[in-house]
Design a protein around this motif. Structure first.
Motif, PDB file in Angstrom:
ATOM      1  N   LYS A 500      18.294   2.741 -28.714  1.00 44.25           N
ATOM      2  CA  LYS A 500      19.185   2.891 -29.956  1.00 44.25           C
ATOM      3  C   LYS A 500      18.465   3.571 -31.134  1.00 44.25           C
ATOM      4  O   LYS A 500      17.438   2.920 -31.395  1.00 44.25           O
ATOM      5  CB  LYS A 500      19.737   1.508 -30.359  1.00 44.25           C
ATOM      6  CG  LYS A 500      20.915   1.559 -31.327  1.00 44.25           C
ATOM      7  CD  LYS A 500      22.143   2.070 -30.774  1.00 44.25           C
ATOM      8  CE  LYS A 500      23.468   1.772 -31.667  1.00 44.25           C
ATOM      9  NZ  LYS A 500      24.797   2.589 -30.974  1.00 44.25           N
ATOM     10  N   ASN A 501      19.140   4.573 -31.596  1.00 44.81           N
ATOM     11  CA  ASN A 501      18.473   5.185 -32.891  1.00 44.81           C
ATOM     12  C   ASN A 501      19.434   4.605 -33.987  1.00 44.81           C
ATOM     13  O   ASN A 501      20.532   5.211 -33.922  1.00 44.81           O
ATOM     14  CB  ASN A 501      18.524   7.039 -32.716  1.00 44.81           C
ATOM     15  CG  ASN A 501      17.620   7.075 -31.750  1.00 44.81           C
ATOM     16  OD1 ASN A 501      16.489   6.768 -31.386  1.00 44.81           O
ATOM     17  ND2 ASN A 501      17.937   8.091 -30.943  1.00 44.81           N
ATOM     18  N   LEU A 502      18.870   4.058 -34.997  1.00 42.33           N
ATOM     19  CA  LEU A 502      19.408   3.549 -35.974  1.00 42.33           C
ATOM     20  C   LEU A 502      19.178   4.339 -37.372  1.00 42.33           C
ATOM     21  O   LEU A 502      17.929   4.246 -37.688  1.00 42.33           O
ATOM     22  CB  LEU A 502      19.227   2.111 -36.322  1.00 42.33           C
ATOM     23  CG  LEU A 502      19.361   1.156 -35.116  1.00 42.33           C
ATOM     24  CD1 LEU A 502      18.918  -0.124 -35.201  1.00 42.33           C
ATOM     25  CD2 LEU A 502      21.011   1.204 -34.671  1.00 42.33           C
ATOM     26  N   VAL A 503      20.135   4.797 -38.007  1.00 45.75           N
ATOM     27  CA  VAL A 503      19.608   5.502 -39.329  1.00 45.75           C
ATOM     28  C   VAL A 503      19.629   4.652 -40.385  1.00 45.75           C
ATOM     29  O   VAL A 503      20.322   3.794 -40.589  1.00 45.75           O
ATOM     30  CB  VAL A 503      20.944   6.233 -39.631  1.00 45.75           C
ATOM     31  CG1 VAL A 503      20.636   7.379 -41.003  1.00 45.75           C
ATOM     32  CG2 VAL A 503      21.256   7.437 -38.238  1.00 45.75           C
ATOM     33  N   VAL A 504      18.378   4.868 -41.002  1.00 45.94           N
ATOM     34  CA  VAL A 504      18.245   3.973 -42.484  1.00 45.94           C
ATOM     35  C   VAL A 504      18.814   4.661 -43.543  1.00 45.94           C
ATOM     36  O   VAL A 504      18.628   5.689 -43.682  1.00 45.94           O
ATOM     37  CB  VAL A 504      16.646   3.666 -42.564  1.00 45.94           C
ATOM     38  CG1 VAL A 504      16.278   2.925 -43.648  1.00 45.94           C
ATOM     39  CG2 VAL A 504      16.063   2.986 -41.146  1.00 45.94           C
ATOM     40  N   LEU A 505      19.788   3.975 -44.301  1.00 44.90           N
ATOM     41  CA  LEU A 505      20.393   4.559 -45.509  1.00 44.90           C
ATOM     42  C   LEU A 505      19.883   3.774 -46.759  1.00 44.90           C
ATOM     43  O   LEU A 505      19.658   2.497 -46.857  1.00 44.90           O
ATOM     44  CB  LEU A 505      21.913   4.469 -45.403  1.00 44.90           C
ATOM     45  CG  LEU A 505      22.494   4.988 -44.058  1.00 44.90           C
ATOM     46  CD1 LEU A 505      24.060   4.793 -43.933  1.00 44.90           C
ATOM     47  CD2 LEU A 505      22.330   6.626 -44.020  1.00 44.90           C
ATOM     48  N   ARG A 506      19.837   4.673 -47.708  1.00 41.49           N
ATOM     49  CA  ARG A 506      19.664   4.089 -49.159  1.00 41.49           C
ATOM     50  C   ARG A 506      20.509   4.965 -49.883  1.00 41.49           C
ATOM     51  O   ARG A 506      20.492   6.128 -50.003  1.00 41.49           O
ATOM     52  CB  ARG A 506      18.252   4.413 -49.533  1.00 41.49           C
ATOM     53  CG  ARG A 506      17.882   3.668 -50.850  1.00 41.49           C
ATOM     54  CD  ARG A 506      16.386   3.674 -51.253  1.00 41.49           C
ATOM     55  NE  ARG A 506      15.850   5.033 -51.298  1.00 41.49           N
ATOM     56  CZ  ARG A 506      14.825   5.640 -50.689  1.00 41.49           C
ATOM     57  NH1 ARG A 506      14.144   5.012 -49.865  1.00 41.49           N
ATOM     58  NH2 ARG A 506      14.507   6.763 -51.158  1.00 41.49           N
ATOM     59  N   ASN A 507      21.493   4.223 -50.598  1.00 41.50           N
ATOM     60  CA  ASN A 507      22.466   4.935 -51.677  1.00 41.50           C
ATOM     61  C   ASN A 507      23.156   5.755 -50.983  1.00 41.50           C
ATOM     62  O   ASN A 507      23.619   6.835 -51.275  1.00 41.50           O
ATOM     63  CB  ASN A 507      21.602   5.572 -52.707  1.00 41.50           C
ATOM     64  CG  ASN A 507      20.982   4.381 -53.682  1.00 41.50           C
ATOM     65  OD1 ASN A 507      21.358   3.353 -53.716  1.00 41.50           O
ATOM     66  ND2 ASN A 507      19.739   4.704 -54.187  1.00 41.50           N
TER      67      ASN A 507
END
Length: 1407
Positions: A500-507
């Motif tokens: 599983k590739n999980l995108v890390v989000l900030r704002n």
């Protein structure tokens, strides 16, 4: 004669059965006091387990006993003359019994069936007329008529009553359909029940409220207060009432709606009699607030009394078909409730002032209450309670998420300060909830590799899992980097998510990506059949444990002593819960009580309950001193569970102190089929699938991080799997183009377990610096296939040979390239039958019985198929027919005669070591290192602190050669400084012995094996092992452990040498060299062609005897001019010519004629390079002290010597003991020696290392009788092996040495006058421990000074210096190896030659 006294249900003696005078022992006190005589009719108060200072329930304020105790009621009844009516009157309150109505004469004697009907009435009328006529006819008078009339009237009244009653019943039935819509139903029946039940229930309810409130108050006590305690609580003797209930029947089928008019007005005395008023107890709540600290403090009672409440509440219940069948409850007040109270915050009952007397305050408080409750639950607003959510919270954990966190890529820091040191914290349902687990922080990288497993406990799949990426900072708060979110509803479709590739989000913007595998494992639950039978959940050793810590009693017992012998009044107790040594829960201190209550719990996922240790420590919190220990409790989970389920135990005695603790637990099994894990602190051990062979040839054009200081990088390469450094090369000093030519072996456990090769620059003091990295993708060399039965098989692809560019940690191009080759070699794995796919694969080598073709055969197990009463002979024959011949890779399986897989028959494999627990003699913060045929740890546990350290962690290492490999388990003190290595104790064993125990069944992997730690008195370790053979592998002879070691050479004699002098003789001596490096020079034998040498023995370490060359060169000594060459010979000592541990004489021919006879002894031994330090300080010093072009400055030394022009080997004049370097080596195990405790890294030496004893070298020591040591080889800038000695790594830190500096002779003159002002300086480890006085103008000083110092690593660096006013000058030095002195206890007394050659000798005595 003894009298038997009956006890009540709480263990109290009823007052009627006690003697008038008795002695009572107060629980928890160390004093026995004589109580006053108990007055008949009085009763002992029950505080429900709370201290006597608490006032609990109405019984604390009344003379009457709790009516729930029948024996007390009997006593009271007897005191009232056995009158039930009197007993009832004593407990009468506002519950008047309904009086029975009066009955007339006819209704008393005549059944309803005989009157009231029309024919009854007609018959009575006829009877009245006939009887009147008859009595008149017979002469009766008026009196007779009156009697008949009275009878008729009575009958009429009875008949009319019956008629009216029937009419009323008929009317009520007609009106019943509409009554619920308009009328309010009384609830006198339940009020009557409550009035009786309340007297029994209220004291217990009050005690429960106090316990719960105190547990909450200790969590929320402000810091400026010492404690807040609910010391008094009672709701009085008058029960709450339900004034009326109105029901609405015309609602949806699944909705019940009612209006309840409730009241709790204990001060309403209008319905109470005089007796009721005398027995009445009003509600009273006292909150005791203590200000100040310790003994300097005061208590302030806050009194709340005269409570009253009344209100009209609408309740709406929504039903559904699952337990508990109430989906939700909606509550709202139809009108603002009436609330009244009396609050006295100061002064208490006696001098307290009701604050409601302050004008305007009471309405203001009530307005605030209504303003708060109004938007929440005043109609039309409703307060909704979701019962489904509450039920889920009661069950709490309903599943487990197994998260394998592999890596992150292109993570971007949120700030510009410092570097990015990312770690992951896991949160469920809300990112602001407490973290359930955390990964390790990877320093200075935007592309971290974790390779960690974490187990997250969840309630349901309606939640979300948040991966919070954090940046670890020091000195300031950790900074958030971003969040990745995973919706758990996706697991309703598929319980496994791989890659599983999980995108890390900030704002809302992407700041990187995480790679992970996630699997959902539901908790096993009971199954209900159609017939109502409940099938319990399947048993499993893995599951979810909830451990409750309720309370403690009688803490301190009879030893409640404070400072100066004073009686300690109370303790501020808190509990620390540890699971396998890792802290999971810490309660808040419960202030000033010997009976603290916490009521806290912790949830823990347990991979194997047989490997789980629980520990609870009770501490006394102190404001002005260290917290003191109150008591301990510890147990294994299996023992704890058995005590609860089978023995019904809920209280345990504390150890190391007095007192008892109340605990409980719940266990929910979890079936972890397919997850082969051994979990410790969130980390996971998975059985290996094979081993990676990594040949690191070298690197080119590396970055020079020491350019500014005038030096060069000192590179070495290491291999990382996640955070674990699995292997590393030796370093090469001052070289930007190093050639390591080192083969490393790294066990791998998954095709996703990518490795990292990192080139580092070594620094003695500072932290090593990264010069670049490259990633090894296992999929490039491992082929993953799935067999027909679903079994995954891992095969090797073609070997790779690569030269790749190095990148920095951020994955951008760095300077330099690295050349390596790698290949994969799988482990032995047996085929698994299709029908057994749902069963877990058993660990190889763990001694379990195996069923052929239906169950996996564990390597080393006895194969047995039959489980019935078939004779053993038949069983064996059947097993032999069905034994698998090959494994899944097509490799032939080796069996013993007993039908076990022959583990010892495999030369190589992977040894898995489980460190279950360590017991140390004193409290320490320690880690455990596992080493197999290595000088560097191949696995390191997490750190634990304490005396008993339950690690339960598993690591593994590759075994190259069964015959020579040896295991070392080092328990060392943990330190932030990676250069410090202080060993507390160690265990060592030949691998062959361990595998033999596994095969014979003497070793149980679950129970483990308890061993004593060497060099640690009282230290004990419990270890368990398993062994997995590696197949498709053949060890290169050059990599054999037998290929490196120590070569001991004894020069015996020479014959028929060439005559070099005019007299026809020569003055011969022999110079020995290994790989063109001079290692020894014999004494010169004058005027002979057949010299016989005496005591000419030396030992030299050899890295590879296959590639090394021993050369003997014979010279003729000349007094004038250079010595003349008279012959040389190359002496082979490979395995074909020289057997290990067996001395052999050789006679070789010299090139110029003649022969040389010598004796060789080869002792295989792991050689550890002695790391010479390079630091910023040392490199800077070279700029100002080194001659132009000099890399290292003066003082370089060679192996065993430091030979100058015509100089002799250091140690040659070494006190009649012979000229031996590395003496004192011991043979160990089955042959190989030299794998010892890996010690602290040394510094660059200016002096040779001299052993503390000498050896003839003609015979090896008896194997297994001695502790083994590790030879070291330091490297100079040219990469030659130099300055070797036997060391025993940093295991003498707790031992002391007495060193005497007697004097010196033949010192080099440093002053113009031909003298010196010498003194001696002694350094042990990194500290200068002693300096002698300086003696002026002499070359033969006599100090006669002695001192005692800690041995540290066993090396004593002695340097003789010339004292000057401005700057002292070095004369010479020597590094003395005191290993043998420390091991044997035999003192050394002798002269040591200083280096450089010709600078003199020093006389020392060391013991």
């Amino acid at each position: 004669m003894t009298s038997q006294v009956s006890l009540d249900t709480n263990g109290n003696v009823p007052s009627s059965t006690r003697p008038v005078e008795e002695t009572e022992v107060s629980i928890g006190s160390n004093e026995t006091t004589s109580s006053t005589p108990i007055v008949p009719g009085s009763f002992k108060k029950d505080n429900y387990g709370l201290p006597d200072s608490y006032k609990v329930g109405w019984t604390s304020f009344s003379e009457l006993p709790n009516p729930g105790k029948e024996e007390h009621l009997e006593v009271l009844k007897k005191s009232l003359g056995d009158s039930t009516d009197a007993l009832v009157d004593r407990y009468s309150t506002s519950r008047p019994d309904k009086k029975v109505g009066q009955h007339d004469l006819i209704s008393q004697y005549l059944n309803e069936a005989y009157y009231g009907e029309w024919y009854h009435n007609a018959g009575v009328m006829l009877f009245a007329v006939a009887s009147t006529w008859a009595q008149t006819k017979l002469g009766g008078g008026l009196m007779g008529c009156l009697v008949i009339g009275a009878f008729l009237g009575t009958y009429y009244q009875t008949s009319v009553r019956r008629l009216r009653r029937r009419m009323r019943d008929d009317i009520q039935r007609e009106l019943m359909a509409t009554r619920l819509l308009t009328d309010i139903e009384s609830a006198d029946w339940i009020n009557n029940f409550m009035s009786r039940f309340w007297l029994i229930y209220e004291p217990g309810l009050s005690a429960q409220i106090i316990s719960t409130a105190d547990a909450i108050l200790i969590e929320s006590t402000p810091s400026f207060l010492d404690s807040i305690r609910l010391s008094t609580f009672t709701l009085g003797t008058k029960a709450p009432r339900i004034e009326g209930i109105k029901t609405y029947p015309r609602t949806e089928p699944n909705v019940v709606c009612m209006d309840w008019k409730l009241s709790f007005i204990p001060n309403d005395t209008s319905d109470l009699t005089k007796r009721d008023l005398d027995a009445k107890v009003n509600p009273k709540i006292i909150l005791t607030v203590r200000v100040g600290k310790g003994m300097i403090g005061a208590e302030m009672p806050i009194l709340l009394e005269d409570l009253s409440f009344s209100g009209n509440m609408r309740l709406k219940f929504k039903l559904y078909n699952e337990f508990p069948h109430i989906k939700s409850i909606e509550a709202s007040f139809l009108e603002p409730p009436e609330i009244d109270y009396s609050l006295k915050p100061v002064g208490g009952e006696t001098f307290g002032f009701d604050i409601n007397m302050i004008p305007g305050l009471e309405p203001f408080i009530k307005e605030q209450i209504h303003a708060t409750l109004g938007p929440m639950m005043y109609a039309p607003n409703v307060y909704t309670v979701d019962m489904t959510g509450n039920v889920a919270s009661l069950d709490d954990v309903n599943g487990v998420l197994a998260v394998t966190l592999y890596s992150g890529s292109n993570l971007k820091a949120a700030d510009f300060f410092g570097t990015l040191d990312p770690y992951i914290s896991f949160h469920v349902d809300n990112i602001h909830n407490a973290s359930l687990s955390e990964s390790k922080a990877i320093e200075d990288t935007n592309n971290p590799k974790w390779n960690e497993n974490h187990f997250i406990l969840i309630n349901n799949l309606n939640q979300s899992l948040y991966f919070q990426v954090m940046d670890r900072n020091f000195g300031r708060k950790d900074a958030p980097v971003g969040v990745a979110n995973l919706e758990l509803k996706e697991f309703e479709i598929d319980s496994i998510m791989e890659g599983k590739n999980l995108v890390v989000l900030r704002n809302g913007k992407s700041v990187g990506e995480l790679k992970a595998d996630v699997r959902y494992i539901p908790v096993s639950k009971p199954e209900k059949k159609e017939d109502g039978t409940i099938i319990p959940p399947p048993e499993s050793d893995s599951g979810v444990l909830r451990l409750y810590v309720h309370e403690c009693k009688q803490l301190g017992g009879d030893t409640r002593k404070a400072a100066f012998g004073l009686i300690k009044s109370d303790v501020n107790a808190y509990a620390v819960v540890k699971v396998n040594g890792h802290e999971k829960l810490r309660t808040k201190p419960f202030k000033r009580s010997f009976n603290p209550t916490w009521n806290k719990y912790v949830d823990v996922f347990v991979a194997d309950k047989n490997k789980l240790d629980l520990g609870i420590t009770i501490w006394d919190s102190s404001e002005f001193a260290d917290d003191s220990l109150v008591g301990r409790w510890s147990s294994t989970l299996t023992q704890f569970q058995e005590q609860i389920t089978k023995d019904s135990q809920d209280w345990w005695n504390l150890t190391d102190g007095a007192g008892r603790i109340h605990l409980s637990m719940t266990w929910k099994p979890v079936i972890t089929t397919g997850i082969k894990t051994d979990i410790s602190d969130g980390r996971v051990y998975t059985p290996p699938i094979g081993v990676i062979r990594l040949n690191l040839f070298g690197a080119r054009d590396l970055k020079n991080v020491e350019a500014l200081t005038g030096g060069k990088s000192d590179p070495y390469a290491r291999v990382l799997s996640g955070m674990q450094v699995r292997a590393q090369t030796e370093r090469i000093d001052d070289n930007l183009d190093p050639d390591w030519n080192t083969v490393l072996y790294v066990p791998v456990h998954s095709i996703h377990e990518d490795l990292i090769i990192e080139v580092m620059d070594y620094n003695d003091i500072q932290k090593d610096k990264s010069l670049g990295i490259t990633e090894v993708i296992l999929k490039d060399i491992i082929q993953e296939t799935t067999a027909e039965n679903g079994q995954v098989v891992y095969n090797a692809k073609d070997a790779l040979d690569r030269t790749v560019d190095l990148t920095n940690i951020e994955r951008t191009k760095s300077k330099g390239t690295i050349h390596y080759a790698l290949s994969f070699h799988p482990t032995l794995e047996l085929a698994k039958a299709a029908e057994e796919d749902d069963k877990e694969k058993k660990s190889i080598g763990e001694g379990d019985d195996v069923e052929a073709e239906t169950k996996e055969t564990a390597v080393g197990d006895h194969v047995s198929e039959s489980k019935d009463d078939t004779p053993p002979t038949d069983t064996t024959n059947d097993a032999e027919k069905t034994l698998p011949e090959k494994d899944v890779h097509g490799e032939l399986i080796k069996y013993t005669e007993e039908k076990k897989i022959d583990l010892i028959g495999y030369e190589s494999g992977i040894l898995s070591v489980t460190i279950q627990n360590i017991k140390l003699p004193q409290r320490s913060r320690a880690v455990v290192d596992v080493l197999v045929d290595s000088n560097d740890a191949q696995f390191t546990t997490s750190q634990l602190k304490g005396v008993e350290l339950p690690y339960h962690e598993t690591g593994d290492a590759f075994v190259k050669e069964m015959d020579f490999s040896r295991l070392v388990v080092n328990v060392r003190r943990w330190s932030d400084n990676e250069k410090e290595y202080e060993v507390i104790g160690y265990y060592t064993s030949p691998i062959r012995d361990i595998v033999r125990q596994i095969m014979s069944g003497d070793h149980d992997p679950k129970v483990g094996k308890e061993v004593n730690l060497l060099d640690c008195a009282g230290g004990v370790a419990r270890l368990s092992f398993s062994f997995t053979p590696v197949i498709q592998f053949k060890l290169d002879p050059a990599e054999s452990l037998e290929n490196q070691g120590n070569l001991t050479v004894t020069a015996l004699k020479a014959s028929n040498l060439k005559a070099a002098d005019r007299s026809g003789t020569s003055d011969p001596y022999v110079v020995f060299s290994v790989d063109d490096v001079k290692v020894h020079k014999t004494e010169t034998i004058k005027k002979t062609l057949n010299p016989v040498f005496k005591n000419e023995t030396f030992t030299v370490p050899v890295q590879s005897r296959l590639h090394s060359v021993l050369k003997a060169t014979v010279f003729d000594w000349d007094q004038v001019g250079s010595d003349e060459f008279i012959g040389e010979a190359l002496i082979p000592f490979s395995g074909e010519q020289l057997e290990s541990f067996a001395a052999k004489d050789f006679e070789v021919n010299l090139t110029e004629g003649g022969t040389l006879k010598l004796r060789l002894l080869w002792q295989p031994q792991l050689l550890a390079r002695k790391r010479t330090g390079t630091s910023l300080f040392s490199a800077t010093t070279r700029i100002f002290t080194s001659a132009p072009g000099s890399a290292l400055g003066a003082g370089k030394t060679f192996a065993g010597a430091g030979i100058g022009a015509g100089g002799k080997v250091l140690g040659a004049g070494f006190d009649a003991g012979g000229k031996v370097l590395g003496a004192g080596f011991d043979a160990i195990g089955s042959g190989i020696r030299g794998i010892g405790k890996i010690g602290s890294n040394g510094k660059k030496a200016d002096s040779p290392v001299v052993p503390s004893t000498s050896s003839s070298g003609t015979a090896a020591s008896t194997p297994d009788n001695h502790r083994f040591s590790t030879s070291t080889i330091s490297s100079n800038s040219n990469g030659h092996e130099t300055d070797s000695a036997s060391i025993s790594n940093a295991d003498f830190a707790n031992k002391t040495l007495q060193v005497s500096l007697i004097g010196a002779r033949d010192l080099k003159a440093m002053d113009r006058g031909g003298t010196s002002d010498p003194y001696a300086r002694v350094r042990i480890g990194n500290k200068v421990v002693y300096k002698t006085k300086h003696i002026k103008k002499t070359l033969t000083p006599q100090w006669n000074e002695k001192f005692v110092a800690k041995a540290e690593n066993g090396k004593i660096d002695i340097k003789v210096k010339d004292h000057n006013t401005l700057s002292d000058v070095d004369i010479g030095g020597i590094v003395f190896d005191a290993t043998t002195v420390l091991q044997t206890g035999q003192a050394f007394d002798g002269w040591l030659k200083l280096s450089p050659e010709g600078t003199g000798e020093i006389h020392v005595r060391i013991g």
